[in-house]
Design a protein around this motif. Structure first.
Motif, PDB file in Angstrom:
ATOM      1  N   UNK A  86     -19.845  79.442  21.054  1.00  6.75           N
ATOM      2  CA  UNK A  86     -20.620  79.881  19.762  1.00  6.75           C
ATOM      3  C   UNK A  86     -20.617  81.726  21.067  1.00  6.75           C
ATOM      4  N   UNK A  87     -21.325  81.498  21.690  1.00  7.48           N
ATOM      5  CA  UNK A  87     -21.845  82.497  22.523  1.00  7.48           C
ATOM      6  C   UNK A  87     -20.833  83.789  22.045  1.00  7.48           C
ATOM      7  N   UNK A  88     -19.404  82.676  22.861  1.00 10.06           N
ATOM      8  CA  UNK A  88     -18.307  83.672  23.276  1.00 10.06           C
ATOM      9  C   UNK A  88     -17.730  84.237  21.489  1.00 10.06           C
ATOM     10  N   UNK A 103     -23.510  65.639  25.545  1.00  6.53           N
ATOM     11  CA  UNK A 103     -23.875  66.597  25.706  1.00  6.53           C
ATOM     12  C   UNK A 103     -23.268  67.645  26.469  1.00  6.53           C
ATOM     13  N   UNK A 104     -21.650  67.913  26.657  1.00  7.10           N
ATOM     14  CA  UNK A 104     -20.798  69.078  27.229  1.00  7.10           C
ATOM     15  C   UNK A 104     -20.115  69.357  25.875  1.00  7.10           C
ATOM     16  N   UNK A 105     -20.279  68.867  25.066  1.00  6.85           N
ATOM     17  CA  UNK A 105     -19.356  69.041  23.740  1.00  6.85           C
ATOM     18  C   UNK A 105     -20.550  69.602  23.209  1.00  6.85           C
ATOM     19  N   UNK A 106     -21.760  69.147  23.414  1.00  5.66           N
ATOM     20  CA  UNK A 106     -22.197  70.098  22.791  1.00  5.66           C
ATOM     21  C   UNK A 106     -22.293  71.634  23.904  1.00  5.66           C
ATOM     22  N   UNK A 107     -22.338  71.529  24.387  1.00  6.11           N
ATOM     23  CA  UNK A 107     -22.502  73.034  25.504  1.00  6.11           C
ATOM     24  C   UNK A 107     -21.703  73.459  25.416  1.00  6.11           C
TER      25      UNK A 107
END
Ligand code: ADP
Length: 424
Positions: free
Chosen positions: A175-177, A165-169
């Motif tokens: 991706x946002x950056x 989950x952390x990796x996903x976050x």
């Protein structure tokens, strides 16, 4: 139909059969009287408890019960005597029997009873469940181990899940950056493109607008040098006027640059004062009529209120001079220019309407951009700065500008100042 042993055996046969079962059973069988005194013990039971044959006879059955349970066993035995039934003993409990050597033996016991010569005798069937207990204990241990393993594995899995989950976050954040960086890069690229566009517009404007007056100055100056005689005074004056006009054009261009630069750098302030709009407008008309082509007329009309307006005179002057001089510049000889001011409450609306060359539709959306000039204006002197100055000045004054134009028919620019009479 099932048949009972009585049907098949004589009494003697029965006794022999029972004896043989008693002796050969791989199950401890102990027969005691109602007082708990041991009457008979089969060989398997002796072996189970570690006694010699006959050694237990006459002893109390409690001899085979662990010391600390003897009292309670006696009371259970009395209860059984009052209400005898065939049943298992200590159902649901772990039962232990005491061996001769003092060690304890895990057992399972079933009880039954019968009458012999008018007296009750109790039969205890004793099974050694050491092996079963061992297997049960092993199973329990195995179970506990499995549960522990499952627990550990579940823990590992939930840890892995959390990490995932952390990796996903992290990935999402990355991706946002990246997206943000892309947007910024795109914006920078856009700014760069606009700047380049601006540069090329400036270069084409400068090369065109400077060259014409400069070459006029050059040719007039060289011609003046040729006229020596007093008779050439008229020609000299004509060329001097050309030089003056060209210098005037260059000065105007430079003034436009300066005004825009000041506006862009926020060096211009909106400083309203109270003044009469009609007087002010008429003064402007006089000023611009000096620029008019033969037969051109600027017709000023005012409507609405006659109260003084409260505006920045310099900014308003710059706005209207630009609009009026454009109307003159972009209309032909003999054309009329309407200059209409209307004061309604605090709102001042000014329209400058001409019957000139108009603005091609494709160019209309770029009209207020720096250095932009419509295609049909190329032959007419201009920098593409005036309307930009107008827009910026109106922004400062809290107003706005709109226009309507049809190519070859004319244009109408409408200035709106919603708070033209708002004295502090
Ligand atoms: P300039 O007149 O110096 O070129 P402006 O910023 O005042 O610069 O105007 C930008 C362009 O808008 C002009 O080059 C011209 O193409 C067009 N324009 C402005 N006013 C008018 C008008 N009254 N009639 C036709 N075209 C106009």
């Amino acid at each position: 139909m099932a048949s009972s042993p009585q049907d098949l055996f004589s009494a003697q046969d029965q006794r022999a059969a029972i004896e043989s079962m008693f002796n050969a059973a791989s199950l401890g069988i102990i027969i005691s009287d109602s007082e708990g005194r041991i009457q008979q013990v089969n060989p398997f039971a002796n072996k189970l408890f570690g006694y010699e044959e006959g050694e237990l006879l006459g002893k109390k059955i409690e001899a085979l019960v662990p010391q600390d349970l003897r009292a309670i066993h006696e009371s259970h035995r009395r209860d059984f005597n009052h209400n005898p039934k065939t049943r298992s003993m200590g159902l649901g409990l772990d039962l232990f029997a005491l061996k001769k050597d003092g060690t304890l033996l895990p057992v399972e016991i079933s009880l039954t009873h019968y009458q012999r010569k008018g007296k009750r005798e109790i039969v205890s069937f004793v099974s050694d469940i050491t092996e079963r207990k061992k297997i049960e204990a092993e199973l329990k241990e195995l179970n506990a181990m499995l549960e522990k393993k499952v627990g550990e594995r579940t823990e590992e899995l939930s840890q892995a899940f959390m990490e995932l989950q952390q990796t996903n976050l992290n990935l999402q954040e990355e991706m946002e950056q990246r997206k943000q960086a892309e947007i910024e890069a795109q914006a920078a690229f856009e700014r760069e493109r606009e700047l380049n566009e601006l540069k090329s517009r400036f270069v084409s404007m400068a090369s065109h607008e400077f060259r014409t007056p400069l070459s006029a100055i050059l040719s007039s100056a060289s011609l003046i040098a040729r006229y020596h005689s007093p008779a050439d005074q008229e020609k000299r004056t004509k060329h001097i006027d050309t030089i003056k006009a060209s210098v005037h054009v260059l000065t105007n261009i430079l003034n436009d640059f300066l005004s825009l630069d000041k506006l862009e750098k926020g060096k211009v302030e909106n400083f309203p004062t109270s003044f009469d709009l009609d007087d002010f407008s008429k003064g402007l008309v006089e000023e611009v009529e000096a620029l008019a082509k033969p037969g051109q007329r600027v017709i000023y009309t005012s409507g609405g209120g006659t109260e003084p307006v409260f505006l920045d005179k310099q900014l308003l002057r710059s706005v209207l001079l630009n609009l009026l001089s454009n109307a003159i510049k972009y209309s032909g000889i003999g054309m009329e220019i309407q200059f209409v001011a209307r004061l309604e409450g605090p709102r001042l609306t000014i329209v400058v309407r001409d019957q000139g060359i108009g603005i091609p539709e494709v160019d209309q959306k770029h009209l207020f951009e720096t250095f932009f000039r419509a295609k049909n204006a190329a032959a007419i002197q201009g920098t593409g700065l005036g309307l930009n100055i107008v827009k910026r000045s109106l922004d400062l004054m809290g107003g706005f500008i709109e226009f309507e134009s049809v190519e070859n028919q004319g244009s109408a620019f409408t200035v709106v100042l919603p708070q033209a009479r708002n004295e502090p």
